[in-house]
Design a protein around this motif. Structure first.
Motif, short mmCIF file in Angstrom:
data_model
loop_
_atom_site.label_atom_id
_atom_site.label_comp_id
_atom_site.label_asym_id
_atom_site.label_seq_id
_atom_site.Cartn_x
_atom_site.Cartn_y
_atom_site.Cartn_z
N ARG A 1 6.31 8.03 -9.13
CA ARG A 1 6.69 7.11 -10.21
C ARG A 1 6.66 5.65 -9.78
O ARG A 1 6.67 4.75 -10.62
CB ARG A 1 8.09 7.47 -10.73
CG ARG A 1 9.20 7.25 -9.71
CD ARG A 1 10.56 7.52 -10.33
NE ARG A 1 11.65 7.31 -9.40
CZ ARG A 1 12.12 8.23 -8.56
NH1 ARG A 1 11.55 9.44 -8.54
NH2 ARG A 1 13.13 7.96 -7.75
N SER A 2 6.63 5.40 -8.45
CA SER A 2 6.59 4.02 -7.98
C SER A 2 5.18 3.47 -7.89
O SER A 2 4.99 2.29 -7.60
CB SER A 2 7.27 3.91 -6.61
OG SER A 2 6.55 4.65 -5.64
N VAL A 3 4.15 4.28 -8.16
CA VAL A 3 2.77 3.83 -8.06
C VAL A 3 2.44 2.90 -9.23
O VAL A 3 2.77 3.20 -10.39
CB VAL A 3 1.81 5.02 -8.02
CG1 VAL A 3 0.35 4.53 -8.03
CG2 VAL A 3 2.08 5.88 -6.79
N HIS A 4 1.85 1.77 -8.92
CA HIS A 4 1.40 0.81 -9.94
C HIS A 4 -0.03 1.22 -10.33
O HIS A 4 -1.02 0.80 -9.71
CB HIS A 4 1.42 -0.61 -9.38
CG HIS A 4 1.34 -1.67 -10.42
ND1 HIS A 4 0.28 -1.80 -11.30
CD2 HIS A 4 2.21 -2.67 -10.74
CE1 HIS A 4 0.47 -2.81 -12.09
NE2 HIS A 4 1.65 -3.38 -11.78
N TRP A 5 -0.16 2.05 -11.39
CA TRP A 5 -1.43 2.67 -11.72
C TRP A 5 -2.49 1.66 -12.17
O TRP A 5 -3.66 1.78 -11.82
CB TRP A 5 -1.23 3.74 -12.79
CG TRP A 5 -0.39 4.89 -12.31
CD1 TRP A 5 0.88 5.17 -12.65
CD2 TRP A 5 -0.80 5.88 -11.37
NE1 TRP A 5 1.33 6.30 -11.99
CE2 TRP A 5 0.30 6.76 -11.20
CE3 TRP A 5 -1.98 6.14 -10.66
CZ2 TRP A 5 0.25 7.85 -10.35
CZ3 TRP A 5 -2.02 7.24 -9.81
CH2 TRP A 5 -0.92 8.07 -9.65
N LYS A 6 -2.11 0.68 -12.95
CA LYS A 6 -3.09 -0.29 -13.45
C LYS A 6 -3.71 -1.07 -12.30
O LYS A 6 -4.93 -1.24 -12.23
CB LYS A 6 -2.42 -1.23 -14.45
CG LYS A 6 -3.39 -2.25 -15.04
CD LYS A 6 -2.69 -3.18 -16.02
CE LYS A 6 -2.20 -2.39 -17.24
NZ LYS A 6 -1.65 -3.31 -18.29
N LEU A 7 -2.86 -1.56 -11.38
CA LEU A 7 -3.39 -2.32 -10.26
C LEU A 7 -4.14 -1.42 -9.28
O LEU A 7 -5.12 -1.84 -8.66
CB LEU A 7 -2.24 -3.05 -9.54
CG LEU A 7 -2.65 -4.09 -8.49
CD1 LEU A 7 -3.52 -5.17 -9.10
CD2 LEU A 7 -1.40 -4.70 -7.86
N SER A 8 -3.66 -0.18 -9.14
CA SER A 8 -4.34 0.76 -8.24
C SER A 8 -5.76 1.05 -8.72
O SER A 8 -6.70 1.19 -7.91
CB SER A 8 -3.54 2.06 -8.13
OG SER A 8 -2.27 1.83 -7.59
N ALA B 1 0.84 -1.21 0.00
CA ALA B 1 0.00 0.00 0.00
C ALA B 1 0.87 1.26 0.00
O ALA B 1 2.00 1.25 0.51
CB ALA B 1 -0.92 -0.02 1.21
N TYR B 2 0.31 2.26 -0.59
CA TYR B 2 1.01 3.55 -0.67
C TYR B 2 1.16 4.15 0.72
O TYR B 2 0.25 4.10 1.55
CB TYR B 2 0.24 4.50 -1.58
CG TYR B 2 0.83 5.90 -1.65
CD1 TYR B 2 1.87 6.18 -2.51
CD2 TYR B 2 0.31 6.93 -0.84
CE1 TYR B 2 2.40 7.46 -2.58
CE2 TYR B 2 0.85 8.20 -0.90
CZ TYR B 2 1.90 8.47 -1.77
OH TYR B 2 2.43 9.74 -1.83
N ARG B 3 2.37 4.73 0.96
CA ARG B 3 2.64 5.43 2.21
C ARG B 3 3.06 6.85 1.88
O ARG B 3 3.75 7.08 0.86
CB ARG B 3 3.74 4.73 3.01
CG ARG B 3 3.32 3.38 3.57
CD ARG B 3 4.30 2.90 4.64
NE ARG B 3 5.62 2.63 4.08
CZ ARG B 3 6.08 1.41 3.78
NH1 ARG B 3 5.28 0.36 3.97
NH2 ARG B 3 7.28 1.26 3.30
N PRO B 4 2.65 7.81 2.70
CA PRO B 4 3.05 9.21 2.43
C PRO B 4 4.56 9.33 2.29
O PRO B 4 5.31 8.78 3.10
CB PRO B 4 2.53 9.96 3.66
CG PRO B 4 1.40 9.13 4.16
CD PRO B 4 1.79 7.70 3.88
N GLY B 5 4.98 10.00 1.26
CA GLY B 5 6.41 10.15 0.99
C GLY B 5 6.91 9.28 -0.12
O GLY B 5 8.02 9.49 -0.64
N ASP B 6 6.16 8.27 -0.53
CA ASP B 6 6.57 7.42 -1.64
C ASP B 6 6.54 8.23 -2.93
O ASP B 6 5.61 9.02 -3.16
CB ASP B 6 5.63 6.21 -1.77
CG ASP B 6 5.82 5.20 -0.66
OD1 ASP B 6 6.93 5.18 -0.07
OD2 ASP B 6 4.88 4.44 -0.37
N PRO B 7 7.52 8.05 -3.81
CA PRO B 7 7.53 8.78 -5.09
C PRO B 7 6.36 8.36 -5.97
O PRO B 7 5.95 7.19 -5.98
CB PRO B 7 8.88 8.41 -5.70
CG PRO B 7 9.27 7.12 -5.05
CD PRO B 7 8.72 7.18 -3.66
#
Length: 330
Positions: free
Chosen positions: A201-208, A193-199
């Motif tokens: 560009r590291s977000v997996h948009w399709k799965l999100s 899961a995303y945590r505040p401060g994560d860049p």
């Protein structure tokens, strides 16, 4: 110097008796000359006595065990004025084994003395002078001068055996996968899961988009376990030579494979842990200098009796205890 003073005392007594029983002026002149000569000699030699010092040097600061090496002791003067001699005590000692000798020496003016260093065993060799006394040109007066010290490292003859082949090759079965700092491209990754401060560009948009929550792709990389080498810092001189030969050879091999390691032993008397990180040639030299200077008695506390840990390092540890060939055969 005692003999010289006795001879002068006899000469002065003879001149005094000659002056007492002979009223001729030549008797007074001889007595006065005998009385003044020591102080005149001291006045002539005093600048050189105060400006001189004894120096101890070595043919090499480090040699391999068994190589020829020597010490040289010389009297260095600031002024070219006459001196009689200089006396001192020489103490040569191997800090690792404790072997050595003590010798009282006498060195004439403007001369040096050289003798062989005992390089039959590994260790830090020290040659120091003490009770340094320099005499005037007649040898009647003496003053103390500062001591001198020189050191030499007798290094092990590095070798490795086939027993250490797994470490020499840098193999590390079961290496752990850990998140790579800063991210970046990579084949191995984990989802979380995303945590505040994560860049972003590291977000997996399709799965999100499918989960209706931000999911981050965390790139993983393989981390080799820390290599820990231990050895006992006690035993005979021959046993210490064998262990240090193996240890130095293994450290050199790991450095060639770009594989850092840690070396540990405990002070045999106090039980204090010695821990050295060896990631470069400079660090290997620093560790070896410390091991050669640490006294090694015939028996003491074992490093195997302490908890296996590396200060500041978390994770898996690959431990290898280096023993003498005799112990390995047992």
């Amino acid at each position: 110097m005692l003999r010289t003073r006795i001879l002068y005392g006899v000469a002065f007594l003879g001149a005094s008796l000659f002056h007492i029983f002979n009223t001729h002026y030549i008797a007074y002149f001889i007595w006065l000359l005998t009385l003044v000569t020591p102080f005149a000699a001291l006045a002539v030699s005093l600048p050189a006595m105060l400006g001189c010092k004894i120096e101890v040097s070595t043919s090499a600061h480090s040699v391999l065990r068994g190589e020829a090496a020597q010490w040289e002791i010389a009297l260095k003067k600031r002024f070219s004025l006459p001196l009689s001699h200089i006396t001192f005590v020489v103490r040569c000692k191997n800090c690792l084994t404790g072997e050595g000798f003590v010798r009282r020496m006498k060195l004439s003016d403007d001369r040096s003395y050289a003798f062989s260093a005992d390089t039959s065993h590994c260790g830090r060799l020290e040659c120091r002078t003490s009770r340094v006394r320099v005499c005037d040109c007649l040898g009647l007066f003496a003053i103390r001068r500062p001591p001198a010290l020189s050191a030499m490292a007798v290094l092990p003859v590095a070798y490795t055996s086939e027993v250490w082949s797994s470490l020499e090759n840098g193999s590390d079965e079961g290496g752990q996968l850990r998140p790579r700092p800063g991210g970046g491209p990579g084949e191995d990754y984990d989802l979380r899961a995303y945590r505040p401060g994560d860049p972003i560009r590291s977000v997996h948009w399709k799965l999100s988009s499918k989960r209706d929550t931000l999911v981050v792709k965390e790139v993983l990389e393989s981390h080799q376990s820390a290599v820990l080498l231990t050895f006992e810092h006690f035993g005979s001189a021959e046993e210490m030579d064998d262990v240090l030969d193996q240890l130095d050879g293994l450290c050199r091999t790991l450095l060639e494979k770009q594989r850092p390691c840690y070396v540990q032993w405990v002070q045999p008397v106090t039980g204090e842990l010695r821990n050295y990180r060896v990631c470069s040639e400079r660090e290997r030299e620093m560790f070896m200098a410390a091991a050669l200077a640490d006294p090694a008695p015939s028996a003491g506390q074992s490093v195997l009796d302490t908890a296996l840990r590396i200060p500041g390092v978390n994770g898996q540890i690959r431990h290898l205890h280096i023993a003498t060939q005799k112990e390995d055969d047992g």
